[in-house]
Design a protein around this motif. Sequence first.
Motif, PDB file in Angstrom:
ATOM      1  N   SER A  25      34.987  32.642  49.424  1.00 58.79           N
ATOM      2  CA  SER A  25      35.170  31.217  49.127  1.00 58.79           C
ATOM      3  C   SER A  25      36.408  30.665  49.819  1.00 58.79           C
ATOM      4  CB  SER A  25      35.293  30.986  47.612  1.00 58.79           C
ATOM      5  OG  SER A  25      34.058  31.224  46.977  1.00 58.79           O
ATOM      6  N   ALA A  26      37.478  31.459  49.869  1.00 60.35           N
ATOM      7  CA  ALA A  26      38.711  31.002  50.523  1.00 60.35           C
ATOM      8  C   ALA A  26      38.481  30.778  52.019  1.00 60.35           C
ATOM      9  CB  ALA A  26      39.842  32.005  50.294  1.00 60.35           C
ATOM     10  N   VAL A  27      37.797  31.717  52.675  1.00 53.91           N
ATOM     11  CA  VAL A  27      37.520  31.572  54.111  1.00 53.91           C
ATOM     12  C   VAL A  27      36.665  30.332  54.347  1.00 53.91           C
ATOM     13  CG1 VAL A  27      36.386  32.598  56.137  1.00 53.91           C
ATOM     14  CG2 VAL A  27      37.730  34.054  54.594  1.00 53.91           C
TER      15      VAL A  27
ATOM     16  N   LEU B  71      44.727  28.443  41.079  1.00 60.82           N
ATOM     17  CA  LEU B  71      44.772  29.425  42.177  1.00 60.82           C
ATOM     18  C   LEU B  71      45.942  30.400  42.050  1.00 60.82           C
ATOM     19  CD1 LEU B  71      43.854  27.260  45.309  1.00 60.82           C
ATOM     20  CD2 LEU B  71      42.366  28.779  43.978  1.00 60.82           C
ATOM     21  N   THR B  72      46.968  30.023  41.315  1.00 62.45           N
ATOM     22  CA  THR B  72      48.149  30.883  41.182  1.00 62.45           C
ATOM     23  C   THR B  72      48.125  31.718  39.896  1.00 62.45           C
ATOM     24  OG1 THR B  72      49.376  29.053  40.185  1.00 62.45           O
ATOM     25  CG2 THR B  72      49.584  29.346  42.581  1.00 62.45           C
ATOM     26  N   GLU B  73      47.034  31.653  39.149  1.00 63.44           N
ATOM     27  CA  GLU B  73      46.915  32.426  37.901  1.00 63.44           C
ATOM     28  C   GLU B  73      46.835  33.924  38.201  1.00 63.44           C
ATOM     29  OE1 GLU B  73      46.622  31.565  34.530  1.00 63.44           O
ATOM     30  OE2 GLU B  73      47.166  29.513  35.062  1.00 63.44           O
ATOM     31  N   ASP B  74      47.179  34.748  37.221  1.00 61.72           N
ATOM     32  CA  ASP B  74      47.054  36.201  37.354  1.00 61.72           C
ATOM     33  C   ASP B  74      45.622  36.667  37.097  1.00 61.72           C
ATOM     34  OD1 ASP B  74      49.722  36.569  37.986  1.00 61.72           O
ATOM     35  OD2 ASP B  74      50.314  36.794  35.890  1.00 61.72           O
ATOM     36  N   ASN B  75      44.853  35.854  36.387  1.00 62.22           N
ATOM     37  CA  ASN B  75      43.471  36.200  36.051  1.00 62.22           C
ATOM     38  C   ASN B  75      42.590  36.007  37.292  1.00 62.22           C
ATOM     39  OD1 ASN B  75      40.713  35.924  35.290  1.00 62.22           O
ATOM     40  ND2 ASN B  75      41.307  35.437  33.183  1.00 62.22           N
ATOM     41  N   GLU B  76      42.143  37.120  37.857  1.00 62.89           N
ATOM     42  CA  GLU B  76      41.365  37.115  39.105  1.00 62.89           C
ATOM     43  C   GLU B  76      40.054  36.335  38.980  1.00 62.89           C
ATOM     44  OE1 GLU B  76      40.779  37.253  42.751  1.00 62.89           O
ATOM     45  OE2 GLU B  76      42.491  38.465  42.176  1.00 62.89           O
TER      46      GLU B  76
ATOM     47  N   ASN C  34      39.090  40.671  45.309  1.00 60.94           N
ATOM     48  CA  ASN C  34      37.754  40.209  44.927  1.00 60.94           C
ATOM     49  C   ASN C  34      37.070  39.568  46.143  1.00 60.94           C
ATOM     50  OD1 ASN C  34      35.634  38.450  44.108  1.00 60.94           O
ATOM     51  ND2 ASN C  34      36.524  38.267  42.065  1.00 60.94           N
ATOM     52  N   GLU C  35      35.972  40.165  46.593  1.00 59.59           N
ATOM     53  CA  GLU C  35      35.306  39.681  47.797  1.00 59.59           C
ATOM     54  C   GLU C  35      34.808  38.244  47.657  1.00 59.59           C
ATOM     55  OE1 GLU C  35      32.674  42.358  49.925  1.00 59.59           O
ATOM     56  OE2 GLU C  35      31.440  40.659  50.502  1.00 59.59           O
TER      57      GLU C  35
ATOM     58  N   SER D 176      46.557  32.060  50.266  1.00 62.71           N
ATOM     59  CA  SER D 176      46.981  33.171  49.402  1.00 62.71           C
ATOM     60  C   SER D 176      45.786  33.921  48.822  1.00 62.71           C
ATOM     61  CB  SER D 176      47.861  32.664  48.256  1.00 62.71           C
ATOM     62  OG  SER D 176      49.039  32.106  48.768  1.00 62.71           O
ATOM     63  N   CYS D 177      44.680  33.220  48.616  1.00 64.74           N
ATOM     64  CA  CYS D 177      43.468  33.853  48.065  1.00 64.74           C
ATOM     65  C   CYS D 177      42.853  34.852  49.041  1.00 64.74           C
ATOM     66  CB  CYS D 177      42.431  32.793  47.702  1.00 64.74           C
ATOM     67  SG  CYS D 177      42.914  31.758  46.314  1.00 64.74           S
ATOM     68  N   LEU D 178      43.242  34.791  50.312  1.00 68.93           N
ATOM     69  CA  LEU D 178      42.720  35.742  51.294  1.00 68.93           C
ATOM     70  C   LEU D 178      43.172  37.173  50.980  1.00 68.93           C
ATOM     71  CD1 LEU D 178      43.256  33.733  54.614  1.00 68.93           C
ATOM     72  CD2 LEU D 178      41.105  34.046  53.347  1.00 68.93           C
TER      73      LEU D 178
END
Length: 182
Positions: A109-111, A58-63, A103-104, A97-99
């Motif tokens: 998925s985060a929500v 989740l903390t990677e730079d690759n979206e 990327n929609e 943090s993914c919020l």
Amino acid sequence: MELGRLEYLQALVTEFQVTDSPEAKEQVLANLANFAYDPKNYEYFRQLQVLDLFLDTLTEDNETLVEFAVGGLCNLCLDKTNKDYILEANGVEPIISCLSSSNEETVMSAVTTLMYLTTPQSRQQTTALPVVECMLRFSLSTSRRLSNLAAVFLEDYCTPLQVEEARNLSKHTAVGIPLPRD
């Protein structure tokens, strides 16, 4: 695949860990996220520490990797054991943090994952003021999927008091998490 299921999943995890190719990593993580749908794989995923792999990613730079990791967690957290594991591993913060992703799919998925992770014990964290503020903004999104999901979050997971408090706070700040691009 039944007999070799564990071995196959182990091979995917190993490939993810040893490959240097971003494309290969994305492909492997997409496969793992898809396999996370199947309750038959939950025990194997715990054995192979795939939940940790998803949380760490989740903390990677690759979206794209982040999108697949949060999608995998979303699929896994319907299971009570997995949900408890994610909560105990302090997984709520990186999911929040993914919020802020552009990327929609990652945001959706985060929500959804925050919804699945909400328990009487975790509610304070999953519906913290910044999250409620974010859901208010998402409820105004031009994306019907996102605005509807945010509205469900606000209605089903937040108290009217929390929503009111977030509304009042939003009036006084211009800073916030941007809406994802469509």
